[in-house]
Design a protein around this motif. Structure first.
Motif, PDB file in Angstrom:
ATOM      1  N   SER A 155       0.609  -0.888  -0.126  1.00 63.25           N
ATOM      2  CA  SER A 155      -0.094   0.006   0.521  1.00 63.25           C
ATOM      3  C   SER A 155       0.793   1.657  -0.239  1.00 63.25           C
ATOM      4  CB  SER A 155      -1.263  -0.264   0.903  1.00 63.25           C
ATOM      5  OG  SER A 155      -1.860   0.879   0.711  1.00 63.25           O
ATOM      6  N   ILE A 156       0.609   2.206  -0.523  1.00 65.58           N
ATOM      7  CA  ILE A 156       1.625   3.604  -0.496  1.00 65.58           C
ATOM      8  C   ILE A 156       0.178   4.673  -0.370  1.00 65.58           C
ATOM      9  CG2 ILE A 156       2.346   5.171  -2.198  1.00 65.58           C
ATOM     10  CD1 ILE A 156       2.973   2.224  -4.344  1.00 65.58           C
ATOM     11  N   MET A 157       0.788   5.649   0.259  1.00 68.57           N
ATOM     12  CA  MET A 157      -0.212   6.752   0.283  1.00 68.57           C
ATOM     13  C   MET A 157       0.440   7.884  -0.211  1.00 68.57           C
ATOM     14  SD  MET A 157       0.440   7.284   4.578  1.00 68.57           S
ATOM     15  CE  MET A 157       1.948   6.812   4.930  1.00 68.57           C
ATOM     16  N   LEU A 158      -0.667   8.521  -0.776  1.00 73.40           N
ATOM     17  CA  LEU A 158      -0.345   9.806  -1.514  1.00 73.40           C
ATOM     18  C   LEU A 158      -0.456  10.790  -0.934  1.00 73.40           C
ATOM     19  CD1 LEU A 158      -1.853   8.893  -5.511  1.00 73.40           C
ATOM     20  CD2 LEU A 158       0.656   8.232  -3.887  1.00 73.40           C
ATOM     21  N   GLY A 159      -0.180  11.761  -1.547  1.00 69.28           N
ATOM     22  CA  GLY A 159      -0.394  13.361  -1.239  1.00 69.28           C
ATOM     23  C   GLY A 159       0.744  13.325  -0.570  1.00 69.28           C
ATOM     24  N   LEU A 160       1.756  12.882   0.024  1.00 70.45           N
ATOM     25  CA  LEU A 160       2.984  13.255   0.758  1.00 70.45           C
ATOM     26  C   LEU A 160       4.333  13.845  -0.168  1.00 70.45           C
ATOM     27  CD1 LEU A 160       3.219   9.890   2.213  1.00 70.45           C
ATOM     28  CD2 LEU A 160       2.673  11.691   3.708  1.00 70.45           C
ATOM     29  N   GLY A 161       4.351  14.246  -0.871  1.00 67.42           N
ATOM     30  CA  GLY A 161       5.377  14.830  -1.711  1.00 67.42           C
ATOM     31  C   GLY A 161       6.365  13.940  -3.002  1.00 67.42           C
TER      32      GLY A 161
ATOM     33  N   GLU B   4      -0.147  17.790  -0.321  1.00 66.15           N
ATOM     34  CA  GLU B   4      -1.101  17.853  -1.540  1.00 66.15           C
ATOM     35  C   GLU B   4      -2.484  16.453  -1.017  1.00 66.15           C
ATOM     36  OE1 GLU B   4       0.406  16.326  -5.237  1.00 66.15           O
ATOM     37  OE2 GLU B   4      -1.443  16.861  -6.528  1.00 66.15           O
ATOM     38  N   TYR B   5      -3.305  17.191  -1.117  1.00 66.69           N
ATOM     39  CA  TYR B   5      -4.956  16.390  -1.426  1.00 66.69           C
ATOM     40  C   TYR B   5      -4.965  16.180  -2.667  1.00 66.69           C
ATOM     41  CZ  TYR B   5      -5.495  17.358   3.024  1.00 66.69           C
ATOM     42  OH  TYR B   5      -6.112  17.384   4.604  1.00 66.69           O
ATOM     43  N   VAL B   6      -5.086  14.833  -3.518  1.00 63.17           N
ATOM     44  CA  VAL B   6      -4.880  14.205  -4.700  1.00 63.17           C
ATOM     45  C   VAL B   6      -6.745  13.829  -5.044  1.00 63.17           C
ATOM     46  CG1 VAL B   6      -4.253  11.940  -6.240  1.00 63.17           C
ATOM     47  CG2 VAL B   6      -2.835  13.155  -4.376  1.00 63.17           C
ATOM     48  N   THR B   7      -6.349  14.123  -6.272  1.00 65.90           N
ATOM     49  CA  THR B   7      -7.661  14.511  -6.382  1.00 65.90           C
ATOM     50  C   THR B   7      -8.699  12.904  -6.944  1.00 65.90           C
ATOM     51  OG1 THR B   7      -7.435  14.792  -8.965  1.00 65.90           O
ATOM     52  CG2 THR B   7      -7.586  17.256  -7.856  1.00 65.90           C
ATOM     53  N   PRO B   8      -9.814  12.533  -6.989  1.00 69.76           N
ATOM     54  CA  PRO B   8      -9.980  11.124  -7.372  1.00 69.76           C
ATOM     55  C   PRO B   8      -9.587  11.257  -8.854  1.00 69.76           C
ATOM     56  CG  PRO B   8     -11.277  12.455  -6.223  1.00 69.76           C
ATOM     57  CD  PRO B   8     -10.274  13.518  -6.637  1.00 69.76           C
ATOM     58  N   ASP B   9     -10.054  12.285 -10.020  1.00 68.60           N
ATOM     59  CA  ASP B   9      -9.516  11.964 -11.145  1.00 68.60           C
ATOM     60  C   ASP B   9      -7.354  11.104 -11.243  1.00 68.60           C
ATOM     61  OD1 ASP B   9     -11.559  12.424 -12.293  1.00 68.60           O
ATOM     62  OD2 ASP B   9     -10.683  14.234 -12.840  1.00 68.60           O
ATOM     63  N   THR B  10      -7.265  11.997 -10.351  1.00 67.46           N
ATOM     64  CA  THR B  10      -5.162  11.359 -10.434  1.00 67.46           C
ATOM     65  C   THR B  10      -5.610   9.766 -10.391  1.00 67.46           C
ATOM     66  OG1 THR B  10      -4.807  13.729 -10.408  1.00 67.46           O
ATOM     67  CG2 THR B  10      -3.393  12.095  -9.762  1.00 67.46           C
TER      68      THR B  10
END
Ligand code: SF4
Ligand code: SF4
Length: 296
Positions: free
Chosen positions: A208-214, A252-258
């Motif tokens: 698992s990978i978290m997005l929004g950490l830069g 960053e708050y990554v968008t659902p599209d991304t």
């Protein structure tokens, strides 16, 4: 002046309703199980526990106490160098409780126990074996730590009759030192996933990978390539959410599209299945995903 950033619309989910909690509490009454779903007030409870197919119902159970020997900068679990000793009855009691509960899929996870010589691997493996004896219909996923790189311990868990071996890299190699405890290493985590697959090639491996950490696009691509190179089958992506102000901030708050874009990219790279979305956690609807993608 604002002290915190407002959440984007797509993260404003209703807190699980009281009805849900009542149902869950009722299901759990007397079972003495610690579900992460409930304790972390996970917003996905209705999706994971509910649904029409009871044999796909998923819950995450925490083993080996609530106190971790590590301190990752994204995680709100309590930390101590000397957590209380393991409960020797936990494997038996957990198996008995799960048998009575009648779930389809269970994710077993734990804190890291660097204070124990085997990191708790034997306790973990024993729990899995007891579940498979008492309730063989339940699919079991183990979400483990890295056993400080002790590959023999990884093998011990991998060969304990489980169905899915999960270990989270959490982020890219570049960001690992800023995000995870200093004892966690990206390469060490890759070695864990590789060893689990080699110990039992029919096992599904997952991370698992978290997005929004830069993280950058390029770093993420390289991370996925590395994971495929050690035959990791499943990847999940979710938004990092800061538990408190003492934890690292969201870049960053990554968008659902991304998120959808990364789901497609990962599938194109050969992952068997991918869960990706702002609220996705590594165990999100794991039972349903396994049944649809592996058993069919
Ligand atoms: Fe439980 Fe994981 Fe589902 Fe959340 S995502 S409800 S923690 S199984
Ligand atoms: Fe939290 Fe796991 Fe890190 Fe412990 S090892 S601090 S439980 S993320």
């Amino acid at each position: 002046k604002r002290t915190h950033t407002r959440l984007p619309e797509w993260l404003k989910t209703p807190i699980p309703t009281n009805d849900n909690y009542k149902r869950i509490k009722n299901d759990l009454r007397g079972l003495n199980l610690h579900t992460v779903c409930e304790e972390a007030r996970c917003p996905n409870i209705s999706d994971c526990w509910g649904g029409s197919n009871k044999s796909a119902a998923t819950a995450t159970i925490m083993l080996m106490g609530d106190t971790c020997t590590r301190g990752c900068r994204f995680c709100s679990v309590k930390t101590s160098n000397k957590p209380p000793p393991l409960d020797p009855h936990e494997p038996e009691n957990t198996a008995e409780a799960l048998k009575r509960w009648g779930l389809g899929y269970v994710v077993l996870t734990s804190v890291d126990r660097d204070d124990l010589a085997d990191g708790g691997a034997r306790h973990f493996a024993e729990t899995i074996m007891k579940i498979k004896q008492k309730a063989p219909q339940i699919l079991v996923e183990a979400l483990t730590g890295d056993y400080a790189g002790d590959i023999e311990m990884v093998k011990l868990v991998a060969q304990s009759e489980l169905d899915v071996y999960a270990h989270n890299v959490e982020t890219t190699e570049e960001l690992t030192p800023m995000v995870r405890d200093r004892r966690a290493k990206f390469r060490q985590s890759l070695a864990v996933l590789k060893a689990a697959k080699e110990a039992k090639p029919t096992l599904i491996t997952k991370t698992s990978i978290m997005l929004g950490l830069g993280e950058t696009e390029d770093q993420l691509y390289r991370t996925l390539k590395e994971l495929r190179a050690v035959d990791v089958d499943v990847v999940t992506f979710g938004q990092y959410m800061r538990p408190t102000k003492r934890h690292m901030k969201v870049e960053e708050y990554v968008t659902p599209d991304t998120f959808e874009l990364w789901r497609q990219r990962a599938l194109d790279m050969g992952f068997l299945y991918v869960a990706s979305g702002p609220l996705v956690r590594s165990s999100y609807k794991a039972g349903e995903a396994f049944i649809e993608n592996v058993l069919k």
